[in-house]
Design an enzyme around this catalytic site. Sequence first.
Site, PDB file in Angstrom:
ATOM      1  N   GLY A   7       0.871  -1.187   0.000  1.00 15.17           N
ATOM      2  CA  GLY A   7       0.000   0.000   0.000  1.00 15.17           C
ATOM      3  C   GLY A   7       0.898   1.223   0.000  1.00 15.17           C
ATOM      4  N   GLY A   9       0.624   4.562  -1.002  1.00 11.75           N
ATOM      5  CA  GLY A   9       0.057   5.878  -1.254  1.00 11.75           C
ATOM      6  C   GLY A   9       0.995   6.903  -0.639  1.00 11.75           C
ATOM      7  N   ALA A  10       0.419   7.932  -0.028  1.00 12.01           N
ATOM      8  CA  ALA A  10       1.223   9.011   0.543  1.00 12.01           C
ATOM      9  C   ALA A  10       2.243   8.477   1.553  1.00 12.01           C
ATOM     10  CB  ALA A  10       0.293  10.026   1.214  1.00 12.01           C
ATOM     11  N   MET A  11       1.765   7.792   2.590  1.00 13.44           N
ATOM     12  CA  MET A  11       2.646   7.354   3.671  1.00 13.44           C
ATOM     13  C   MET A  11       3.555   6.203   3.244  1.00 13.44           C
ATOM     14  SD  MET A  11       2.256   9.284   6.266  1.00 13.44           S
ATOM     15  CE  MET A  11       2.617   8.482   7.816  1.00 13.44           C
ATOM     16  N   LYS A 185      -4.992   8.222  19.225  1.00 14.87           N
ATOM     17  CA  LYS A 185      -5.043   8.714  17.848  1.00 14.87           C
ATOM     18  C   LYS A 185      -6.414   8.422  17.233  1.00 14.87           C
ATOM     19  CE  LYS A 185      -2.258   9.578  13.879  1.00 14.87           C
ATOM     20  NZ  LYS A 185      -1.477   8.970  12.819  1.00 14.87           N
ATOM     21  N   ASN A 189      -8.840  11.216  15.652  1.00 12.02           N
ATOM     22  CA  ASN A 189      -9.404  11.121  14.303  1.00 12.02           C
ATOM     23  C   ASN A 189     -10.924  11.012  14.313  1.00 12.02           C
ATOM     24  OD1 ASN A 189      -6.999  11.304  12.821  1.00 12.02           O
ATOM     25  ND2 ASN A 189      -6.538   9.149  13.157  1.00 12.02           N
ATOM     26  N   SER A 258      -7.558  13.495   5.916  1.00 12.60           N
ATOM     27  CA  SER A 258      -7.636  12.597   4.756  1.00 12.60           C
ATOM     28  C   SER A 258      -9.058  12.082   4.532  1.00 12.60           C
ATOM     29  CB  SER A 258      -6.664  11.437   4.913  1.00 12.60           C
ATOM     30  OG  SER A 258      -7.060  10.653   6.016  1.00 12.60           O
ATOM     31  N   GLU A 270     -12.293   5.839   6.089  1.00  9.10           N
ATOM     32  CA  GLU A 270     -11.934   4.850   7.127  1.00  9.10           C
ATOM     33  C   GLU A 270     -12.938   4.850   8.287  1.00  9.10           C
ATOM     34  OE1 GLU A 270      -7.691   6.091   7.705  1.00  9.10           O
ATOM     35  OE2 GLU A 270      -7.199   4.039   7.147  1.00  9.10           O
TER      36      GLU A 270
HETATM   37  P1  NAD Z   1      -3.436   7.316   0.558  1.00 13.31           P
HETATM   38  O1  NAD Z   1      -4.849   7.769   0.388  1.00 13.31           O
HETATM   39  O2  NAD Z   1      -2.371   8.259   0.139  1.00 13.31           O
HETATM   40  O3  NAD Z   1      -3.223   5.972  -0.254  1.00 13.31           O
HETATM   41  C1  NAD Z   1      -4.033   4.859   0.024  1.00 13.31           C
HETATM   42  C2  NAD Z   1      -4.237   4.080  -1.259  1.00 13.31           C
HETATM   43  O4  NAD Z   1      -5.088   4.803  -2.128  1.00 13.31           O
HETATM   44  C3  NAD Z   1      -2.948   3.796  -2.036  1.00 13.31           C
HETATM   45  O5  NAD Z   1      -2.969   2.455  -2.452  1.00 13.31           O
HETATM   46  C4  NAD Z   1      -3.039   4.739  -3.189  1.00 13.31           C
HETATM   47  O6  NAD Z   1      -2.357   4.303  -4.349  1.00 13.31           O
HETATM   48  C5  NAD Z   1      -4.535   4.800  -3.436  1.00 13.31           C
HETATM   49  N1  NAD Z   1      -4.905   6.023  -4.157  1.00 13.31           N
HETATM   50  C6  NAD Z   1      -4.759   7.296  -3.719  1.00 13.31           C
HETATM   51  N2  NAD Z   1      -5.181   8.165  -4.667  1.00 13.31           N
HETATM   52  C7  NAD Z   1      -5.612   7.406  -5.709  1.00 13.31           C
HETATM   53  C8  NAD Z   1      -6.170   7.719  -6.978  1.00 13.31           C
HETATM   54  N3  NAD Z   1      -6.398   8.972  -7.368  1.00 13.31           N
HETATM   55  N4  NAD Z   1      -6.488   6.706  -7.803  1.00 13.31           N
HETATM   56  C9  NAD Z   1      -6.270   5.401  -7.437  1.00 13.31           C
HETATM   57  N5  NAD Z   1      -5.745   5.038  -6.221  1.00 13.31           N
HETATM   58  C10 NAD Z   1      -5.425   6.044  -5.388  1.00 13.31           C
HETATM   59  O7  NAD Z   1      -3.248   6.810   2.059  1.00 13.31           O
HETATM   60  P2  NAD Z   1      -2.281   7.373   3.191  1.00 13.31           P
HETATM   61  O8  NAD Z   1      -2.637   8.783   3.478  1.00 13.31           O
HETATM   62  O9  NAD Z   1      -0.897   7.020   2.847  1.00 13.31           O
HETATM   63  O10 NAD Z   1      -2.772   6.527   4.459  1.00 13.31           O
HETATM   64  C11 NAD Z   1      -2.366   5.174   4.704  1.00 13.31           C
HETATM   65  C12 NAD Z   1      -2.678   4.852   6.158  1.00 13.31           C
HETATM   66  O11 NAD Z   1      -1.858   5.683   7.000  1.00 13.31           O
HETATM   67  C13 NAD Z   1      -4.118   5.147   6.590  1.00 13.31           C
HETATM   68  O12 NAD Z   1      -4.517   4.259   7.587  1.00 13.31           O
HETATM   69  C14 NAD Z   1      -4.022   6.566   7.160  1.00 13.31           C
HETATM   70  O13 NAD Z   1      -5.077   6.860   8.038  1.00 13.31           O
HETATM   71  C15 NAD Z   1      -2.682   6.461   7.867  1.00 13.31           C
HETATM   72  N6  NAD Z   1      -1.971   7.722   8.114  1.00 13.31           N
HETATM   73  C16 NAD Z   1      -1.888   8.675   7.139  1.00 13.31           C
HETATM   74  C17 NAD Z   1      -1.154   9.831   7.391  1.00 13.31           C
HETATM   75  C18 NAD Z   1      -0.970  10.891   6.333  1.00 13.31           C
HETATM   76  O14 NAD Z   1      -0.433  11.962   6.640  1.00 13.31           O
HETATM   77  N7  NAD Z   1      -1.312  10.657   5.077  1.00 13.31           N
HETATM   78  C19 NAD Z   1      -0.535  10.003   8.631  1.00 13.31           C
HETATM   79  C20 NAD Z   1      -0.632   9.000   9.589  1.00 13.31           C
HETATM   80  C21 NAD Z   1      -1.355   7.847   9.319  1.00 13.31           C
END
Ligand code: NAD
Length: 308
Positions: A7, A9-11, A185, A189, A258, A270
């Site tokens: 997974g 994405g951002a994190m 946390k 949230n 988010s 979530e």
């Molecule tokens: P994210 O939304 O950036 O990514 C999650 C998934 O969604 C990834 O597989 C990504 O590729 C997909 N995705 C995102 N945009 C898309 C699009 N336009 N089209 C298709 N797929 C897409 O998730 P995140 O923010 O990295 O969060 C991951 C976990 O970490 C979650 O449980 C979140 O609550 C937690 N978290 C996030 C942060 C933060 O700052 N982002 C901080 C602490 C904890």
Amino acid sequence: MNIAIAGSGAMGCRFGSMLDESGNSVLLVDNWKEHIETINNRGLTIINESGTHNQKITACIPEEAGDKVDLLIVFTKAMHTESMVNRCQKLIGENTRVVTLQNGLGNIETLEKYVPRNRIIAGVTTFGTELLGPGEIQALGSGRVQIMQADREETKEIQEVAYIMNEAGMNVEISANVSVSIWNKVAFNCVLNTLCTLMRDTVSAVGSYSEINDVINEIIDEIILVAGEEEIYLNKDSIMNMITAVFDLKMSGNHLPSMHQDMVNRRKTEIDFLNGAIVKKADLYQISVPVNRFIVHLIKMMEEIRGN
Ligand code: NAD
């Protein structure tokens, strides 16, 4: 260390890039094909306070991932943990450690279907990151990480994981209080993600409501009751302080949580792992949590109306 991020994405991209930079072999695993192709063709673009950087790193879908890894870090949104880890099973060997720093309740229980508790490491992080588009993230400031093995033992394996994460600049602490931090946390949230999503506004805007403390009290009191049933004793003042601290514009800027971003981008939120998990546990323990229950309905109503 051989590391895969399940997974990315951002994190996932942020943690993966930091671990790669500090000398580990890192594979970013994700579902989003355009994102993977961009990373493989043009590298991962990382914007932070010192500018824009491009990092060469390998990405793929789960089915294309190769051998077993030493460390699998799960960073999907909580509702996708099960399907992602299921598809990543060939990366998990008998010595693989699996880390979750995801938000919400229930992540450990999902991972336990695939790895024994003594190889699961759970925790929380204050790092913040945004996914700007395929192959591009914005790393927001620095942060800290708190981890513990799910079986609460502190073995040399978790010490090794903490060591390599610290080498990557993650400010990791192994702490026996991780369960309380995870619930704190969750409480944070359950208040801010939901209220900002419902108000369609920033953290500081929500915090500017004259009766905001009443609203927070209602949500938090119910969460503290439910946590107590699991022998997790939360301190209300410290949760209130965590929340009210980010109402200051200097702390949160124009931050939109988010959940709000998922809602406007027509993705599932979530909610089932935040207020939804509180309601589920409350039903089990026969505790009344009308405020959290109503919030879950409002968020789900928004999701359904928008077709998320
Ligand atoms: P994210 O939304 O950036 O990514 C999650 C998934 O969604 C990834 O597989 C990504 O590729 C997909 N995705 C995102 N945009 C898309 C699009 N336009 N089209 C298709 N797929 C897409 O998730 P995140 O923010 O990295 O969060 C991951 C976990 O970490 C979650 O449980 C979140 O609550 C937690 N978290 C996030 C942060 C933060 O700052 N982002 C901080 C602490 C904890």
